[in-house]
Design a protein around this motif. Structure first.
Motif, PDB file in Angstrom:
ATOM      1  N   LYS A  12       0.836  -1.196   0.000  1.00 12.81           N
ATOM      2  CA  LYS A  12       0.000   0.000   0.000  1.00 12.81           C
ATOM      3  C   LYS A  12       0.877   1.256   0.000  1.00 12.81           C
ATOM      4  O   LYS A  12       0.602   2.222  -0.716  1.00 12.81           O
ATOM      5  N   ILE A  13       1.951   1.237   0.777  1.00  5.21           N
ATOM      6  CA  ILE A  13       2.863   2.376   0.822  1.00  5.21           C
ATOM      7  C   ILE A  13       3.556   2.552  -0.525  1.00  5.21           C
ATOM      8  O   ILE A  13       3.690   3.665  -1.027  1.00  5.21           O
ATOM      9  N   GLU A  15       2.462   1.707  -3.438  1.00  6.03           N
ATOM     10  CA  GLU A  15       1.499   2.155  -4.451  1.00  6.03           C
ATOM     11  C   GLU A  15       1.334   3.672  -4.422  1.00  6.03           C
ATOM     12  O   GLU A  15       1.071   4.290  -5.431  1.00  6.03           O
ATOM     13  N   PRO A  17      -0.412   7.300  -2.521  1.00  3.98           N
ATOM     14  CA  PRO A  17      -1.735   7.740  -2.095  1.00  3.98           C
ATOM     15  C   PRO A  17      -2.683   8.120  -3.235  1.00  3.98           C
ATOM     16  O   PRO A  17      -3.839   8.438  -2.999  1.00  3.98           O
ATOM     17  N   TYR A  24      -4.372   4.532   2.167  1.00  2.50           N
ATOM     18  CA  TYR A  24      -2.952   4.863   2.316  1.00  2.50           C
ATOM     19  C   TYR A  24      -2.685   5.429   3.704  1.00  2.50           C
ATOM     20  O   TYR A  24      -1.753   5.014   4.393  1.00  2.50           O
ATOM     21  N   ALA A  61       6.712   6.661   2.817  1.00  2.00           N
ATOM     22  CA  ALA A  61       5.320   7.104   2.840  1.00  2.00           C
ATOM     23  C   ALA A  61       5.230   8.625   2.836  1.00  2.00           C
ATOM     24  O   ALA A  61       4.423   9.205   2.107  1.00  2.00           O
ATOM     25  N   ARG A  64       6.134   9.960  -0.582  1.00  2.00           N
ATOM     26  CA  ARG A  64       5.051   9.758  -1.545  1.00  2.00           C
ATOM     27  C   ARG A  64       3.905  10.751  -1.302  1.00  2.00           C
ATOM     28  O   ARG A  64       3.291  11.239  -2.241  1.00  2.00           O
TER      29      ARG A  64
END
Length: 87
Positions: A12-13, A15, A17, A24, A61, A64
């Motif tokens: 998820k991280i 990918e 937000p 996210y 994270a 991003r």
């Protein structure tokens, strides 16, 4: 060894937000929970390496999120400019 759940958090991280901001941010919150857990339970054999891994994911994270914020600013600025030019 990481569980499937931790692997999903990491995915998820990675990918970002853009597609699912709510999911996210939930993953980021869970990473913060992991930091708290491993900080309080430092006696586990793998606490140090797990904590390092989680800190690395949190750094990615935040990077991003910053990229997404910049993208939104540029998109909105261009969109607003296009509207102004059409007037």
């Amino acid at each position: 060894m990481f569980s499937i759940y931790e692997y999903q958090l990491e995915l998820k991280i990675m990918e970002g937000p853009h597609e699912d901001l709510r999911g996210y941010l939930a993953a980021v919150d869970e990473l913060y929970n992991n930091v708290e857990f491993f900080t309080l339970n430092g006696s586990f054999k793998s606490s140090g390496s797990a904590l390092n891994h989680v800190h690395g994911l949190l750094a990615k994270a935040m990077a991003r999120l910053e990229e997404e914020f910049k993208r939104l600013l540029v998109t909105q600025r261009c969109f607003g400019f296009a509207i102004c030019c059409l007037c």
